[in-house]
Design an enzyme around this catalytic site. Structure first.
Site, PDB file in Angstrom:
ATOM      1  N   CYS A 165       0.902  -1.173   0.020  1.00  0.00           N
ATOM      2  CA  CYS A 165      -0.154   0.005  -0.005  1.00  0.00           C
ATOM      3  C   CYS A 165       0.919   1.334   0.015  1.00  0.00           C
ATOM      4  O   CYS A 165       0.368   2.395   0.070  1.00  0.00           O
ATOM      5  CB  CYS A 165      -0.849  -0.209   1.230  1.00  0.00           C
ATOM      6  SG  CYS A 165      -2.118  -1.310   1.203  1.00  0.00           S
ATOM      7  N   HIS A 305      -2.248   8.279   5.608  1.00  0.00           N
ATOM      8  CA  HIS A 305      -2.299   6.952   5.529  1.00  0.00           C
ATOM      9  C   HIS A 305      -3.771   6.604   5.728  1.00  0.00           C
ATOM     10  O   HIS A 305      -4.586   6.052   5.172  1.00  0.00           O
ATOM     11  CB  HIS A 305      -1.234   6.078   5.618  1.00  0.00           C
ATOM     12  CG  HIS A 305      -1.422   4.579   5.194  1.00  0.00           C
ATOM     13  ND1 HIS A 305      -1.594   4.444   3.712  1.00  0.00           N
ATOM     14  CD2 HIS A 305      -1.789   3.574   5.549  1.00  0.00           C
ATOM     15  CE1 HIS A 305      -1.836   3.005   3.463  1.00  0.00           C
ATOM     16  NE2 HIS A 305      -1.930   2.513   4.711  1.00  0.00           N
ATOM     17  N   GLU A 316       0.415   5.969  13.172  1.00  0.00           N
ATOM     18  CA  GLU A 316       0.713   7.176  12.406  1.00  0.00           C
ATOM     19  C   GLU A 316       0.682   8.314  13.246  1.00  0.00           C
ATOM     20  O   GLU A 316       1.417   9.310  13.004  1.00  0.00           O
ATOM     21  CB  GLU A 316      -0.357   7.228  11.063  1.00  0.00           C
ATOM     22  CG  GLU A 316       0.244   8.495  10.222  1.00  0.00           C
ATOM     23  CD  GLU A 316      -0.632   8.261   8.733  1.00  0.00           C
ATOM     24  OE1 GLU A 316      -0.270   9.054   7.924  1.00  0.00           O
ATOM     25  OE2 GLU A 316      -1.585   7.565   8.651  1.00  0.00           O
ATOM     26  N   LYS A 337      -9.132   8.554   2.676  1.00  0.00           N
ATOM     27  CA  LYS A 337      -9.631   7.345   2.645  1.00  0.00           C
ATOM     28  C   LYS A 337     -11.026   6.978   3.017  1.00  0.00           C
ATOM     29  O   LYS A 337     -11.646   6.225   2.910  1.00  0.00           O
ATOM     30  CB  LYS A 337      -8.805   6.182   3.375  1.00  0.00           C
ATOM     31  CG  LYS A 337      -7.468   6.048   2.460  1.00  0.00           C
ATOM     32  CD  LYS A 337      -6.587   4.867   3.294  1.00  0.00           C
ATOM     33  CE  LYS A 337      -5.308   4.838   2.255  1.00  0.00           C
ATOM     34  NZ  LYS A 337      -4.279   5.910   2.409  1.00  0.00           N
ATOM     35  N   HIS A 342      -9.849   2.413   0.438  1.00  0.00           N
ATOM     36  CA  HIS A 342      -8.280   2.158   0.305  1.00  0.00           C
ATOM     37  C   HIS A 342      -7.998   1.512  -0.938  1.00  0.00           C
ATOM     38  O   HIS A 342      -8.424   0.374  -1.187  1.00  0.00           O
ATOM     39  CB  HIS A 342      -7.672   1.261   1.581  1.00  0.00           C
ATOM     40  CG  HIS A 342      -6.284   0.972   1.651  1.00  0.00           C
ATOM     41  ND1 HIS A 342      -5.433   1.701   0.865  1.00  0.00           N
ATOM     42  CD2 HIS A 342      -5.622   0.358   2.404  1.00  0.00           C
ATOM     43  CE1 HIS A 342      -4.081   1.488   1.151  1.00  0.00           C
ATOM     44  NE2 HIS A 342      -4.534   0.770   2.385  1.00  0.00           N
ATOM     45  N   PHE A 403       1.707  -3.292   3.827  1.00  0.00           N
ATOM     46  CA  PHE A 403       2.358  -4.695   4.410  1.00  0.00           C
ATOM     47  C   PHE A 403       3.703  -4.962   4.075  1.00  0.00           C
ATOM     48  O   PHE A 403       4.168  -4.632   2.781  1.00  0.00           O
ATOM     49  CB  PHE A 403       1.384  -5.802   3.773  1.00  0.00           C
ATOM     50  CG  PHE A 403       0.032  -5.821   4.435  1.00  0.00           C
ATOM     51  CD1 PHE A 403      -0.303  -4.731   5.390  1.00  0.00           C
ATOM     52  CD2 PHE A 403      -0.794  -6.656   3.881  1.00  0.00           C
ATOM     53  CE1 PHE A 403      -1.664  -5.097   5.872  1.00  0.00           C
ATOM     54  CE2 PHE A 403      -2.016  -6.684   4.449  1.00  0.00           C
ATOM     55  CZ  PHE A 403      -2.731  -5.754   5.457  1.00  0.00           C
TER      56      PHE A 403
END
Length: 415
Positions: A165, A305, A316, A337, A342, A403
């Site tokens: 991502c 994010h 974050e 998002k 996402h 990931f």
């Protein structure tokens, strides 16, 4: 080493809240949610039955039958978005060396939809190996980059970045670097993803990463909210034309902003979870800002994010706090998002576009659905919720994490 300056001269978008750049932007400012019941396949038995699909999108208006036959959805999305960005940039390849124009594209999953369809057909066909001759080229993760090049005659550097991502920002960073190193004058970059399939939704649901708010899909993505329960899947593409500054000036190009910093780090912590203290994310932001010659106090807008997962959002925030400390600064944060879902490998691309348009129009899009901020968020961290905020944006920053522990940050500055 003397580095050349790099600017953005073209933008294209294909998203769950708009099938072109300006519709996407206007709907983002209006706080429109792209989430709804899945129509791509029957999700009745799935724990998560909704996603952010494209709306009223007819690909046959953009690509011919030959293109459609040989491409997966993720490549089709890439071609449509890149066409818009290239048209927006307005450069003429006839006046240029084709080896000076490259494509660095990104996708996390590539042609998963094609792969799933073909393997399912094989399993249902009593083992008869009746695969399409386009099966392999359709699912290859590099094919979008290759076909953008083929479609336009660009013969420069060409490859695909993959960092889950964080992919969208990774691709932009690579394009930024190759241009400033003198390896190209123009690079088409961005990312595309088509992950709304049974295998993809099922896999992420099994990981307990996705929201299960099936009765209220439009309110399901709630970044930083105390009741957040997972992310919402999205699909689409974002494309940017990056160009060497003097080259853009010489041809009288429109300039959205300058790319002034970019960095990547690794958490080295867990396969799928971000570092709980956000150490890698904080370092990526520090390095990107250092390269830009800026500090966090100079940043007007941060597109986080923030996927709406319980662990990731706070990680974050801790990373941002690592830079900010206890100081009250001008930085404003939003998590878009909440509207788009996402888009995995395309997330960084469409969020970079929102940063660029925030600089252009002096307004930042909101975080929707967030009504009760997590009490763990420090009071000096300002998250814009509810509605868009008029703001002079001279510096915008975008975070993406993936990931595998990948962290990627991009910094844009008004020219």
């Amino acid at each position: 080493m003397m580095h050349r300056r790099v600017v953005v001269t073209g933008i294209g978008a294909l998203t769950p809240i708009g099938n072109d750049r300006e519709t996407f932007w206007n709907n983002a400012l209006a706080g429109v949610s792209g989430a709804a019941k899945i129509t791509r396949f029957d999700a009745t038995l799935f724990k998560t039955q909704f996603a952010c699909e494209l709306k009223d999108f007819d690909v046959t208006k953009h690509l011919d039958r030959a293109d459609l036959k040989r491409t997966d959805l993720y490549t089709q999305y890439a071609l449509v978005a890149s066409d818009e960005a290239i048209k927006d940039a307005g450069f003429d390849l006839k006046t240029m060396d084709p080896f000076d124009v490259g494509v660095i594209w990104g996708s996390a999953q590539g042609g998963m939809d094609t792969y799933e369809q073909q393997v399912t057909e094989f399993a249902q066909g009593n083992g008869q190996p009746r695969y399409s001759p386009f099966f392999v080229p359709k699912f290859l993760v590099n094919m979008a980059a290759g076909l953008i090049s083929l479609r336009n005659g660009y013969m420069g550097i060409n490859y695909t970045a993959v960092s889950a991502c964080a992919t969208g920002n990774t691709a932009i960073m690579d394009a930024f670097n190759y241009i400033r190193w003198g390896k190209a004058n123009i690079i088409i970059t961005g990312g595309s993803e088509a992950p709304i399939s049974a295998a993809s939704i099922g896999g992420f649901t099994a990981m307990k990463a996705m929201s299960n708010l099936n009765d209220e899909p439009g309110a399901a993505s709630r970044p930083f909210d105390v009741n957040r329960d997972g992310f919402v899947m999205g699909e689409g593409a974002g494309a940017l034309v990056l160009e060497e500054y003097e080259h853009a000036l010489a041809r009288g190009a429109k300039i959205y902003a300058e790319v002034v910093g970019a960095a990547m780090t690794a958490d080295a912590y867990h396969m799928t979870s971000t570092h709980p203290e956000g150490l890698g994310a904080a370092q990526a932001m520090k390095l990107a800002l250092k390269e830009a010659g800026l500090s966090i106090a100079d940043v007007d807008y941060l597109n986080t994010h923030a996927t709406s997962t319980p662990v990731g959002d706070l990680s974050e925030i801790k990373a941002v706090t690592n830079l900010v400390g206890d100081e009250k600064i001008k930085l404003k944060i939003s998590a878009t998002k909440s509207m788009t879902g996402h888009l995995l490998g395309a997330a960084g691309a469409i969020e970079a576009i929102l940063c660029l348009l925030a600089i252009r129009d002096k307004v930042i899009p909101p975080t929707i659905n967030t009504t009760a901020l997590d009490p763990a968020i420090p009071e000096n961290i300002t998250i814009v919720t509810g509605s868009s905020l008029p703001l002079q944006v001279d510096v915008a920053m975008s975070n993406t994490f993936g990931f595998g522990g990948h962290n990627a940050t991009i910094v844009f500055k008004a020219v």
